[in-house]
Design an enzyme around this catalytic site. Structure first.
Site, PDB file in Angstrom:
ATOM      1  CD  GLU A  56      -2.640   1.006   2.715  1.00 18.56           C
ATOM      2  OE1 GLU A  56      -3.588   1.794   2.866  1.00 18.56           O
ATOM      3  OE2 GLU A  56      -2.328   0.114   3.551  1.00 18.56           O
ATOM      4  CE  LYS A 125      -7.178   1.170   3.553  1.00 15.38           C
ATOM      5  NZ  LYS A 125      -5.986   1.520   4.366  1.00 15.38           N
ATOM      6  CE1 TYR A 131      -8.752  -0.086  13.821  1.00 13.34           C
ATOM      7  CE2 TYR A 131     -10.199   0.821  12.133  1.00 13.34           C
ATOM      8  CZ  TYR A 131      -9.360  -0.181  12.579  1.00 13.34           C
ATOM      9  OH  TYR A 131      -9.102  -1.261  11.773  1.00 13.34           O
ATOM     10  CB  CYS A 181      -4.569  -2.050   3.994  1.00 12.91           C
ATOM     11  SG  CYS A 181      -3.823  -2.385   5.619  1.00 12.91           S
ATOM     12  NE  ARG A 356     -25.526 -50.075   9.672  1.00 10.54           N
ATOM     13  CZ  ARG A 356     -25.484 -49.909   8.361  1.00 10.54           C
ATOM     14  NH1 ARG A 356     -25.316 -50.957   7.578  1.00 10.54           N
ATOM     15  NH2 ARG A 356     -25.646 -48.707   7.843  1.00 10.54           N
ATOM     16  CG  ASN A 473     -26.491 -66.623   6.881  1.00 10.16           C
ATOM     17  OD1 ASN A 473     -26.426 -67.067   5.748  1.00 10.16           O
ATOM     18  ND2 ASN A 473     -26.746 -65.343   7.112  1.00 10.16           N
TER      19      ASN A 473
END
Length: 686
Positions: A56, A125, A131, A181, A356, A473
């Site tokens: 940037e 951008k 902040y 960014c 099962r 069986n």
């Protein structure tokens, strides 16, 4: 696929080489910064890079505060852009360069997209952090409302806005989107909409000063965005030279593809660095085709983008392959990852069998043990299942059913293993019954002739399964099948009353190349007796064989892999067919790269050093042809009727009720034609 490129070119096979570059920045010195960009751009060009992403505001420096609003600085930035445009005329890469640019009444934080002597477009951008340590609203305007605009730079008027896609008309699938960014830190990044609109390579030009833990956050965001968007995410952050008034910089670069890290560089570099990797555009396209919800999401969001087309003109030479290739795509090379995969595979199988057995009244498991990998692993699964249910292992009814070619070694191993795990074991010699059947059929073997044809083999395989069903069986049990994913793919089983059938199967989701590692993982758990471990190691050391044909004059037993090919290669092909639907020529290209040098790259932990093979392209093509013939042209009727069993690998299963649905009367013609057309020389040599 770009068919006019040579077979050796990565661009022919759906790859595009991308680079994430960080450079030393000279604060507020665009001319010097342009020099640094060009130096890296020329290096990328020499490597055959298609897209090179820079940080940037790299032409001015990110941390220059109010200097960015000075006309001399902004004039110098525009001059630097024009210089890069002129210098790019002879360079292949699309250059993504960060610059502050004037437009209308405001200043924008921009990514300038440059290629072969022209500006393709400019992406501002969209979201500006203001902040904590960031203060971008002081200087820049948000670009999120600039869709459909144009900007003038020098004598050029070019597309401007966050709604730009850049599509390489001569590299199918290479569609680029650029964000800057903070754009990836918001809940719905611009690149998400771009991916839904068709972008496959998402680039992020980042400033992002470093604080403790922020590198992990960037990795997580880039990985997540590449996975969620089924795209490549190319991230380049500012590093050396930025102002350290109140923050510091680490120059992090990375390339992710579908959630997988392809390349990264060390942080806090001294000098320029770049991550370079070959992005698999075919994989991304195939993932989007398969995951229909991806495009369903587009229908409800309706992204609108402008597309700028360009011609990349990729190199028609062999520039190598810049990405890690797994010889064993079902088997991780990383020890921790392999241990986790084995743990999950084993417990998936165990929990499936437990469910099962409990659902149908706790019958006794009946299994035929041969002393081979599959039945050995299945017996371990059954033993653990019995432990979980609190049932005695003596309820496991194991039978060894020797035939005309059963070796004393494998029979001894089978009996010893069953005894070691606490199963009931009984031997039933099937040779009298097989001889009677062959005699009744008038088969030449019954008259003493050494005819060992498919009838001879399947009489034995069928009788073994017939015995198991009748024994189930008789004893209130169910037959637990042992056939694995690789055998199911190849149709390497006897249909019906044969090893293709069981009441429930535990191995159908586990490929042959993974089973041996799961057995090693069971050994490593340290819960087995020394006698059991000894038998398991003997099984691991035994050549894979159905043991249906007597040994030849040289004393060698029947070899599965000599007849149908190496499971190493078949599992490699199976993964790329099942997971990605790749063309045979691409699979051949990848397999030859992965297997050409046994000393290159990583091998899975525990793989014997003295048994590490290499396969050249001719060998790869030979066995790939066998796989295609069997998988597409022969084996589906067996898969259509396979019993229940758990899916294990994320690559998929071959159950007709799960991942793979195909007609039993299909054919392999299209796959074989593509392979032969792409590799005529390999088949002439073979």
């Amino acid at each position: 696929m770009i068919t006019d490129l040579p077979f050796e070119s990565v661009y022919r096979h759906g790859f595009a080489r991308v680079a994430a570059c960080t450079i030393p920045v000279a604060i507020a010195d665009p001319a010097t910064n342009a020099d640094a960009v060009l130096e890296s751009a020329r290096a990328c060009d020499a490597e055959g890079v298609a897209v090179a992403v820079f940080p940037e505001l790299c032409l001015s420096g990110y941390a220059i505060d109010d200097l960015v609003m000075q006309d001399p600085l902004l004039d110098a930035v525009e001059a630097a852009v024009e210089r890069l445009v002129l210098a790019s005329a002879d360079l292949m890469p699309v250059l993504l360069v960060g610059a502050p640019l004037r437009h209308g009444n405001r200043l924008f934080n921009c990514a300038v997209v440059i290629h072969r002597g022209r500006i393709l477009g400019v992406a501002p951008k969209a979201y500006l952090p203001t902040y904590r340590e960031f203060y971008e609203h002081r200087w820049y305007a948000r670009g999120d409302d600039q869709s459909g605009q144009h900007i003038r730079i020098g004598d050029e008027t070019v597309p401007f806005g966050p709604d730009l896609l850049f599509d390489a008309v001569d590299v199918p699938g290479l569609t680029l989107h650029v964000e800057v960014c903070e754009d990836v830190w918001v809940p719905i990044p611009p690149s998400s909409s771009a991916a839904l609109a068709g972008a496959t390579v998402l680039a992020n030009l980042s400033g992002s000063p470093i604080t403790i833990g922020r590198a992990d956050d960037r990795n997580l965001l880039s990985q997540s965005q590449s996975l969620r968007c089924l795209a490549a995410y190319v991230y380049a952050a500012a590093g050396q030279g930025e102002s350290t008034n109140d923050v510091s910089w680490d120059g992090q670069t990375m390339i992710y593809e579908g959630g997988q890290l392809l390349a990264t560089t060390e942080r806090f570099p001294d000098g320029p660095r770049r991550s370079v990797a070959d992005v698999d555009l075919d994989r991304l396209r195939q993932d989007r085709i398969r995951q229909g919800t991806f495009d369903d999401n587009r229908r409800t969001t309706s992204p609108v983008f402008r597309t700028v087309v360009f011609e990349l003109a990729p190199p028609a030479t062999d520039i190598g392959l810049k990405r890690a290739l797994d010889r064993f795509p079902f088997v991780p090379d990383d020890p921790a990852r392999l241990a986790q995969d084995c743990y999950e595979a084993f417990n998936i199988q165990v929990s499936g069998l437990v469910q099962r057995l409990e659902a149908i009244g706790h019958p006794k498991p009946v299994i035929g043990v041969s002393g081979g990998l599959d039945s050995t692993h299945a017996l371990l699964v059954i033993a653990r299942a019995m432990d979980r249910m609190g049932r005695p292992r003596s309820d496991i009814l194991a039978y060894t059913l020797p035939g005309f070619a059963t070796s004393e070694k494998t029979k001894r191993n089978a009996i010893a293993l069953a005894g070691a795990v606490g199963a009931s074991i009984e031997e039933i010699d099937i040779r009298p019954a097989a001889s009677e059947m062959l005699s009744r059929m008038g088969h030449p073997f019954a008259a003493g002739e050494p005819v060992h044809d498919v009838t001879f083999e399947n009489v034995q395989a069928g009788l073994r399964t017939d015995y198991l069903f009748r024994l189930a069986n008789q004893n209130g049990g169910i037959v637990v099948g042992t056939g694995d994913l690789s055998e199911i793919a190849l149709g390497w089983s006897t249909y019906g009353v044969g090893d293709q059938m069981s009441h429930y199967s535990v191995n159908p989701g586990v490929p042959k190349t993974l089973i041996q590692h799961v057995i090693r993982w069971v050994i490593s758990a340290g819960e087995l007796s020394a006698a059991t471990v000894e038998v398991l190691q003997a099984v691991l050391d035994t050549e894979i064989s159905p043991e249906l044909v007597p040994a030849g004059q040289d004393g060698r037993m029947q070899s599965t892999e000599e007849r149908i090919g190496p499971y190493n290669l078949h599992d490699f092909t199976l993964y790329h067919v099942l997971r990605f639907g790749f063309r045979p020529s691409k699979i051949a290209f990848l397999a030859a790269k992965a297997w050409e040098d046994p000393d290159a790259g990583a091998w899975p932990p525990g793989y014997p050093e003295g048994e590490r093979p290499a396969y050249d392209l001719v060998t790869v093509a030979k066995w790939l042809e066998v796989f295609l013939q069997r998988f597409f042209g022969f084996a589906q009727f067996k898969r259509t009727a396979i019993p229940n069993g758990p899916k294990v690998s994320p690559a998929g299963s071959l159950s007709p009720r799960g991942d793979w649905r195909a007609p039993s009367d299909g054919n392999a013609r299209a796959w074989l034609a593509e392979l032969h057309a792409s590799l005529p020389q390999a088949f002439r040599e073979s």
